[in-house]
Design an enzyme around this catalytic site. Structure first.
Site, PDB file in Angstrom:
ATOM      1  N   HIS A 171       0.873  -1.173   0.000  1.00  0.00           N
ATOM      2  CA  HIS A 171       0.000   0.000   0.000  1.00  0.00           C
ATOM      3  C   HIS A 171       0.913   1.227   0.000  1.00  0.00           C
ATOM      4  O   HIS A 171       1.994   1.198   0.597  1.00  0.00           O
ATOM      5  CB  HIS A 171      -0.829   0.106   1.279  1.00  0.00           C
ATOM      6  CG  HIS A 171      -1.743  -1.038   1.579  1.00  0.00           C
ATOM      7  ND1 HIS A 171      -1.312  -2.190   2.175  1.00  0.00           N
ATOM      8  CD2 HIS A 171      -3.074  -1.176   1.394  1.00  0.00           C
ATOM      9  CE1 HIS A 171      -2.354  -3.004   2.344  1.00  0.00           C
ATOM     10  NE2 HIS A 171      -3.429  -2.423   1.887  1.00  0.00           N
ATOM     11  N   ASP A 223       2.153   2.025   3.443  1.00  0.00           N
ATOM     12  CA  ASP A 223       3.086   1.077   4.073  1.00  0.00           C
ATOM     13  C   ASP A 223       4.512   1.545   3.855  1.00  0.00           C
ATOM     14  O   ASP A 223       5.371   1.388   4.710  1.00  0.00           O
ATOM     15  CB  ASP A 223       3.052  -0.317   3.422  1.00  0.00           C
ATOM     16  CG  ASP A 223       1.697  -0.952   3.386  1.00  0.00           C
ATOM     17  OD1 ASP A 223       0.882  -0.635   4.249  1.00  0.00           O
ATOM     18  OD2 ASP A 223       1.491  -1.797   2.483  1.00  0.00           O
ATOM     19  N   GLU A 258     -10.973  -6.765  -4.396  1.00  0.00           N
ATOM     20  CA  GLU A 258     -10.796  -7.803  -3.369  1.00  0.00           C
ATOM     21  C   GLU A 258     -12.031  -7.859  -2.475  1.00  0.00           C
ATOM     22  O   GLU A 258     -12.274  -6.947  -1.678  1.00  0.00           O
ATOM     23  CB  GLU A 258      -9.543  -7.485  -2.546  1.00  0.00           C
ATOM     24  CG  GLU A 258      -9.236  -8.551  -1.510  1.00  0.00           C
ATOM     25  CD  GLU A 258      -7.921  -8.283  -0.782  1.00  0.00           C
ATOM     26  OE1 GLU A 258      -6.945  -7.840  -1.422  1.00  0.00           O
ATOM     27  OE2 GLU A 258      -7.865  -8.518   0.437  1.00  0.00           O
TER      28      GLU A 258
END
Ligand code: XLS
Ligand code: NI
Ligand code: NI
Length: 438
Positions: A102, A105, A233
């Protein structure tokens, strides 16, 4: 670039099933060929940056326990760059070729959008030079549209249009980063795209807004020439009570409703399937039946715990059933097996990162070999074919092609009389399946 975070850990090698070395693969032999492709390519393992580098292993009752001596705990870009060095060192020692991340991150938010973008840009440049040096590649990137407090009511589905604009900016920049790193895909997971109570929610509008963001992303992708896949997702809950992308069928319906089917496939995660009350195999089959199985987040839940425990996948039944589905669709194209999995809070030493990934990789290598063996054996495939053989008749063909009426079928049924039924043989097939798990 530092190369010493895991100084006392060797490069993990394949030593075969008789090895007693915990820091070795017993089944994952990257170069071994299964169904015409190397194991590395059939399995396409990816390491999740968020769990590997950013998960402190806390739980709702206690602080993080993960030992990360390379991390000074600050939000500085220097610290972020150090983590990137450690991550690529990990990838080269464990022998994982792919990774996922991400935006947040890898790089911290700045005081405003331009400084945030600048932080991301600096870190992405470092990631690009690591990719260049070590040959690792990006499976997919994504934007974290759920952690920051501004997304409390959702990102694309927020009740506030300015929040939507922030989300749009983040998606744009995360797409740029993914494109710059040559990613095979980009994931949309809507952690906050749902609701806690319908008393304050205009569901119709929120779903429309989500579709607007996805259409804008498709448009942007085409304009920047990003040729990777877009994945949605599914997950039914956690963090929200109800997420709009609740399972594979709900996602497919959403994509069809808003004219997005041609632009997205699904990234199916095992633990999310469990939370939706489905098996992973079911979710994969639903996606594959629609020609929309794109990629997999490989983890598993705990049967006694009702939340996203994100454990490393070690269940051989599970990995074999997953690989049967993957081989059944002809293998991955732009997808792979991303370990969206974390160590238990009790497994806090750096070496546990290796044990965790080894356990998942060996379990999937066995699943791959077993699935290929089941397919080569042929009994399961023959059974399935025989079970539906009556549909290959002229009558079956006329029904499947839409060339027959209810009246004609009634005539046929009268003539044929009561059909003789045959057993489904579930237990026999389960025993057959188990023959391959030894
Ligand atoms: C959370 C999701 C998340 C996505 C990427 O449950 O699995 O990690 O994979 O945003
Ligand atoms: Ni998850
Ligand atoms: Ni995931």
């Amino acid at each position: 670039m530092s190369q010493d975070a895991f100084a006392d850990i060797p490069v993990i090698a394949y030593e075969g099933p008789d090895s007693r070395n915990a820091l070795a693969f017993k089944h994952y032999d990257a170069e071994a060929v299964v169904e015409g492709r190397s194991m590395a390519d059939q399995l396409r393992f990816a390491c999740a940056y968020w769990h590997t580098m950013r998960n402190p292993l806390g739980d709702p009752f206690g602080v993080g326990t993960a030992q990360t001596p390379w991390d000074d705990g600050t939000d500085s870009v220097d610290n972020a760059l150090r983590r990137v060095d450690v991550f690529f060192e990990f990838l080269s020692k464990i022998g994982i070729q792919w990774y996922c991340f991400h935006d947040r991150d890898v790089a911290p938010e700045g005081v405003d959008i331009p400084s945030t973008n600048d932080n991301l840009h600096r870190v992405v440049e470092a990631m690009a030079s690591h990719q260049q040096a070590g040959g690792q590649r990006l499976l997919w990137g994504t934007a974290c549209l759920f952690a920051h407090p501004r997304y409390v009511h959702g990102a694309a589905t927020s009740c506030q249009v300015d929040v939507f604009a922030h989300a749009a900016s983040q998606v744009r920049r995360a797409l740029d980063a993914t494109h710059a790193l040559g990613g095979l895909g980009y994931v949309f997971w809507g952690g906050r795209e749902g609701y806690s109570t319908l008393l304050n929610t205009d569901m119709h509008r929120e779903r429309e807004h989500l579709a607007c963001l996805l259409h804008m992303a498709v448009d942007y992708k085409q304009r920047i020439g990003f040729s990777g896949d877009f994945f949605i997702e599914p997950k039914p809950m956690e963090p929200t009570t109800h997420q709009y992308d609740s399972d594979a069928a709900a996602c497919l319906n959403f994509l069809r409703e808003f004219g997005l089917m041609d632009h997205f496939t699904l990234n199916i995660e095992t633990n999310h399937a469990t939370l939706a009350g489905h098996s992973m195999e079911h979710e994969l089959a639903v996606a594959a039946a629609a020609g929309s199985l794109g990629s997999i987040d490989a983890n598993m839940g705990h049967p006694h715990l009702g939340w996203d425990t994100d454990q490393f996948p070690t269940d051989l039944q599970l990995t074999t059933r997953i690989m049967l589905q993957v081989l059944g669709m002809g293998g991955f194209t732009n997808g792979g097996l991303n370990f969206d999995a974390k160590r238990r809070r009790e497994s806090f030493e750096p070496v546990d990162l290796f044990h965790a990934h080894i356990s998942g990789m060996d379990a999937f290598a066995r699943g791959l070999k077993a699935a290929a063996a089941i397919r080569a054996d042929g009994r399961l495939g023959e059974f399935l074919q025989a079970r539906y053989a009556s549909w290959d008749s002229e009558l079956g063909q006329r029904i499947e092609s839409g060339g027959i009426t209810l009246e004609e079928l009634e005539g046929h049924a009268c003539e044929a009389g009561e059909p003789g039924l045959v057993s489904g043989r579930q237990e026999m097939l389960e025993a057959l399946f188990n023959e391959f798990l030894s």
